[in-house]
Design an enzyme around this catalytic site. Structure first.
Site, PDB file in Angstrom:
ATOM      1  N   ASN A   1      -3.519   9.042   4.527  1.00  0.00           N
ATOM      2  CA  ASN A   1      -2.255   8.334   4.768  1.00  0.00           C
ATOM      3  C   ASN A   1      -1.950   8.073   6.243  1.00  0.00           C
ATOM      4  OD1 ASN A   1      -1.610   8.056   2.095  1.00  0.00           O
ATOM      5  ND2 ASN A   1      -0.189   9.787   2.017  1.00  0.00           N
TER       6      ASN A   1
ATOM      7  N   ARG B   1       0.837  -1.212   0.000  1.00  0.00           N
ATOM      8  CA  ARG B   1       0.000   0.000   0.000  1.00  0.00           C
ATOM      9  C   ARG B   1       0.866   1.254   0.000  1.00  0.00           C
ATOM     10  NH1 ARG B   1      -3.301   2.470   4.773  1.00  0.00           N
ATOM     11  NH2 ARG B   1      -4.794   3.794   3.684  1.00  0.00           N
TER      12      ARG B   1
ATOM     13  N   HIS C   1      -6.178  -6.104  -2.233  1.00  0.00           N
ATOM     14  CA  HIS C   1      -7.006  -6.200  -1.032  1.00  0.00           C
ATOM     15  C   HIS C   1      -7.155  -7.643  -0.567  1.00  0.00           C
ATOM     16  CE1 HIS C   1      -9.107  -2.103  -2.020  1.00  0.00           C
ATOM     17  NE2 HIS C   1      -7.841  -1.972  -1.648  1.00  0.00           N
TER      18      HIS C   1
END
Length: 366
Positions: free
Chosen positions: A136, A63, A234
């Site tokens: 973030n 990610r 995911h």
């Protein structure tokens, strides 16, 4: 009139060549073979030592690489130069090309960002960095990048960029948990700018519908296939309830639930997440969140995707077909497709050559 037409045509050519260049950067395999032999081995060994002890970091590092690549200023850069050209034509003022190039280069050096390690930079007294963006705040794995960078610096000081280390670590982390392995073209340079406000407009959000996702990926030079393939990341990792709670309690602002959610899965999620819960973590790929496999597509096809963005993959003919194919074929081509799309993503608007710098420490500029 003739000047205006010439400028218009020149602007179109600039747009065409820069858009083509979004994901066709000057990177190559084995970039450090002569300047730092063994650098990739050091990265792989150090990453394995860390991720093998804490496998959930694989999702975090993947990610981290994704968020680094998606934040950039390409469209603004293009519009800025075209604006200069239009002003020149409107007022019949001749701006020498070498000056235009100098103006654009300076602007580009400050604004151009893609896979340039900008997500790794800390904030300063005068600037909030990407790390502090709301999108973030849940990023993890920065300590892994710092550890790997330190190991590489011992062998080759000031040679290997943080941007390349992040791309390599993301690959090696996924491989450590028995996910796909891909060759990473290297040669990226590190950016000097990291701005918090540039994150949300550029990073795919969990509440995006398919049209927003397709538009955003297209702006990065990525295809619809890349979109549905990279969504497969995911298959590993977890998420806070706050990233999808609106689907459970207030989908349209009327206290309702998302009708596309499988009813049984909906009840399971409501048992884990209560209204206003921002702390509880939920597996993104229920029952298989530590394994990099095709189970994500099985869940999405059964309307058990965790995010609205996952569910939206069933709202487009092409993405739905890919979801169903991987679900029905036990992930026949997922690993190969994922590797190809990550490599493509890793070329988004990178700095190369004499652009940017090679940071000594990844969290701050030299």
């Amino acid at each position: 009139m003739a000047i205006s037409r010439l400028v218009s045509r020149f602007s179109q050519l600039i747009l065409m060549f820069w858009v083509i260049g979004l994901t066709n950067a000057n990177l190559k395999l084995g970039f450090y073979q002569e300047t730092c032999p063994g650098a990739e081995d050091i990265v792989a060994k150090t990453t394995f030592q860390i991720v093998s002890r804490s496998p959930t970091l694989a999702a975090s590092l993947s990610r981290l690489h994704n968020h680094d690549c998606f934040v950039r200023g390409t469209l603004l850069r293009i519009k800025f130069l075209c604006f200069l050209l239009q002003i020149s034509a409107q007022y019949h003022a001749f701006i020498p090309l070498w000056k235009l190039d100098r103006i654009e280069y300076t602007f580009n050096d400050e604004r151009k960002k893609g896979c340039d390690g900008s997500v790794l930079l800390d904030s300063t007294k005068t600037n909030k960095a990407e790390k502090e963006s709301l999108a973030n705040l849940s990023l993890r794995g920065f300590h892994v990048i710092d550890t790997v960078k330190a190991a590489v610096e011992k062998k080759c000081p000031g040679v290997v960029s943080c941007a390349d280390i992040l791309a390599l670590v993301a690959r090696d982390a996924v491989a450590t948990i028995h996910g796909p392995y891909w060759e990473v073209p290297t040669g990226r340079r590190d950016g000097r700018v990291s701005i918090s406000s540039e994150v949300i407009p550029n990073v795919p959000a969990p509440f995006f519908d398919i049209n927003k996702l397709k538009s955003l990926f297209s702006a990065k030079g990525l295809s619809v296939k890349d979109l549905v393939v990279l969504s497969g990341a995911h298959t590993i990792g977890v998420s806070h309830c706050s990233s999808f709670s609106s689907r459970l309690f207030n989908f349209t602002g009327k206290g309702d639930t998302d009708p596309t959610l499988d009813p049984t899965y909906l009840l399971q999620l409501k048992q884990k997440c209560k209204p206003g819960d921002a702390n509880t973590l939920v597996e993104m790929d229920s029952g298989s969140f530590k394994n990099f496999d095709e189970d994500y597509y099985n869940l999405v096809s059964k309307r058990r995707g965790l995010f609205q963005s996952d569910a939206s993959l069933l709202d487009d003919t092409q993405t739905k077909a890919y979801v169903n194919f991987q679900a029905n074929s036990h992930g026949y081509s997922f690993s190969k497709d994922f590797a190809a799309s990550v490599v493509k993503m890793g070329k988004i608007e990178v700095l190369t050559g004499n652009e940017g710098e090679i940071r000594k420490h990844c969290s701050f500029i030299n």
